[in-house]
Design an enzyme around this catalytic site. Sequence first.
Site, mmCIF file in Angstrom:
data_model
loop_
_atom_site.group_PDB
_atom_site.id
_atom_site.type_symbol
_atom_site.label_atom_id
_atom_site.label_comp_id
_atom_site.label_asym_id
_atom_site.label_seq_id
_atom_site.Cartn_x
_atom_site.Cartn_y
_atom_site.Cartn_z
ATOM 1 N N HIS A 1 0.863 -1.204 0.000
ATOM 2 C CA HIS A 1 0.000 0.000 0.000
ATOM 3 C C HIS A 1 0.890 1.242 0.000
ATOM 4 C CE1 HIS A 1 -3.697 2.322 1.580
ATOM 5 N NE2 HIS A 1 -2.745 3.221 1.337
ATOM 6 N N HIS B 1 1.324 5.469 -1.749
ATOM 7 C CA HIS B 1 0.895 6.580 -2.601
ATOM 8 C C HIS B 1 2.133 7.137 -3.295
ATOM 9 C CE1 HIS B 1 -3.110 6.730 -0.727
ATOM 10 N NE2 HIS B 1 -2.452 6.291 0.335
ATOM 11 N N LYS C 1 -9.701 -0.630 -5.270
ATOM 12 C CA LYS C 1 -9.631 0.111 -4.012
ATOM 13 C C LYS C 1 -10.974 0.727 -3.668
ATOM 14 C CE LYS C 1 -8.067 2.464 -0.559
ATOM 15 N NZ LYS C 1 -6.841 2.612 0.191
ATOM 16 N N HIS D 1 -10.261 1.015 2.439
ATOM 17 C CA HIS D 1 -10.040 2.056 3.450
ATOM 18 C C HIS D 1 -11.189 1.921 4.437
ATOM 19 C CE1 HIS D 1 -8.472 6.017 4.881
ATOM 20 N NE2 HIS D 1 -9.639 5.958 5.483
ATOM 21 N N HIS E 1 -4.051 -0.481 6.367
ATOM 22 C CA HIS E 1 -3.504 0.386 7.418
ATOM 23 C C HIS E 1 -4.341 0.339 8.691
ATOM 24 C CE1 HIS E 1 -6.399 2.874 5.321
ATOM 25 N NE2 HIS E 1 -5.565 3.250 4.384
ATOM 26 N N LEU F 1 -4.687 9.379 8.035
ATOM 27 C CA LEU F 1 -5.955 8.666 8.152
ATOM 28 C C LEU F 1 -5.765 7.214 7.733
ATOM 29 C CD1 LEU F 1 -8.366 11.399 6.809
ATOM 30 C CD2 LEU F 1 -8.291 10.497 9.143
ATOM 31 N N ASP G 1 1.644 2.779 3.518
ATOM 32 C CA ASP G 1 0.757 3.935 3.380
ATOM 33 C C ASP G 1 1.562 5.233 3.347
ATOM 34 O OD1 ASP G 1 -1.599 5.294 2.955
ATOM 35 O OD2 ASP G 1 -2.119 5.416 5.072
HETATM 36 C C1 NCD Z 1 -3.597 9.196 2.087
HETATM 37 C C2 NCD Z 1 -3.222 10.225 1.026
HETATM 38 O O1 NCD Z 1 -2.706 11.280 1.369
HETATM 39 O O2 NCD Z 1 -3.438 9.955 -0.170
HETATM 40 N N1 NCD Z 1 -3.527 9.820 3.372
HETATM 41 C C3 NCD Z 1 -3.367 9.198 4.559
HETATM 42 O O3 NCD Z 1 -3.457 9.858 5.588
HETATM 43 N N2 NCD Z 1 -3.098 7.909 4.628
HETATM 44 C C4 NCD Z 1 -4.923 8.613 1.803
HETATM 45 C C5 NCD Z 1 -5.235 7.397 2.615
HETATM 46 O O4 NCD Z 1 -4.620 6.334 2.451
HETATM 47 O O5 NCD Z 1 -6.096 7.497 3.493
HETATM 48 ZN ZN ZN Z 2 -3.222 5.144 1.824
#
Ligand code: NCD
Ligand code: ZN
Length: 341
Positions: A14, A16, A100, A137, A175, A220, A248
């Site tokens: 996971h 971003h 997702k 999520h 997460h 989050l 995450d």
């Molecule tokens: C993530 C993001 O910034 O894309 N933020 C986070 O706090 N983890 C989105 C997500 O996974 O909730």
């Molecule tokens: Zn995430």
Amino acid sequence: MTETLTLRRPDDWHVHLRDGDMLAAVAGYTARQFARAIVMPNLSPPVTSVAAAESYRNRIRLAVPEGMDFTPLMTIYLTDDSDPDEMARGHEKGVFTAAKLYPANATTNSAAGVSDIANLGKVLERMERIGMVLCVHGEVTDPAVDIFDREAVFIDRILTPMVRDFPALRIVLEHITSEQAAQFVADAPPNIGATITPHHCIINRNAMFAGGMRPHAYCLPVAKRERHRIAVRAAATSGDSSFFLGTDSAPHARGAKESACGCAGIFNAPYAIETYARIFEEDGVLDRLEGFASEHGAHFYGLPLNEETITLRRSDAVVPDRLDGDLVPFMAGETPGWSLD
Ligand code: NCD
Ligand code: ZN
């Protein structure tokens, strides 16, 4: 004391990676450690089609520094109008590893997410049939629910009925941050797994308010009470194959974090595997790191294990306060205790 630690090369289930300049800045951190990563589709606009995912995958490949061997595993962002045929076509073609589910407005770039789980009936039915993984999520968005309870309430209201209605669906509760989530996944059948971040093993909710507001500890699902941190960390280090590594890592420019309405997300990619190594070592189970980081997730996804290895070496290196000009990494100013060769 072991001075070096050699592991089967890990994967990040996971992450971003963002797009554009941010992608260019962060891709190398993930690619130098991890052989593969499940890449989140919450771009703006979100990745909702096979074509968009193929094009994003190309941009990721171009952003990975020369000489690093890294496979991005793509995901489709589900909406109220997701077309099961488009999703299944992408899965069949090897573009989509997973889908997702963002409840609408649960987190960053989730406005186009799913407003009512009932709208996903046909999608979930198809996923169950074709064996495609659903990444979730797991937070309700009901404003009447306290933010610290949103994961536990999601398990009661959404996840429990989903598992009942689609018993063969492969679901990753992502997460996880609560003892309810750790318990739910530990008790569930093997088609239900969970990813665990390094930060949720280390910080509890006090970290957001230590001497003032600490936006870099805000993500989050939000970090919870100490009792939950302990339960989540115990799940990560338990050796139970339902739990696997998912950072995450969610970078935001410093100004977007340090703001009157700061973005959610912790940028932990630069020292992720080092941080996990520290967690497992502190808990006296360094021998279980490889399962968590390099094996459980691949088994869950039905993918081959990586053949290459990485080596971590004991080190006093301090995590910098800033990276790439404007990003504040998790553990800034601290010493994970290990460095990746
Ligand atoms: C993530 C993001 O910034 O894309 N933020 C986070 O706090 N983890 C989105 C997500 O996974 O909730
Ligand atoms: Zn995430």
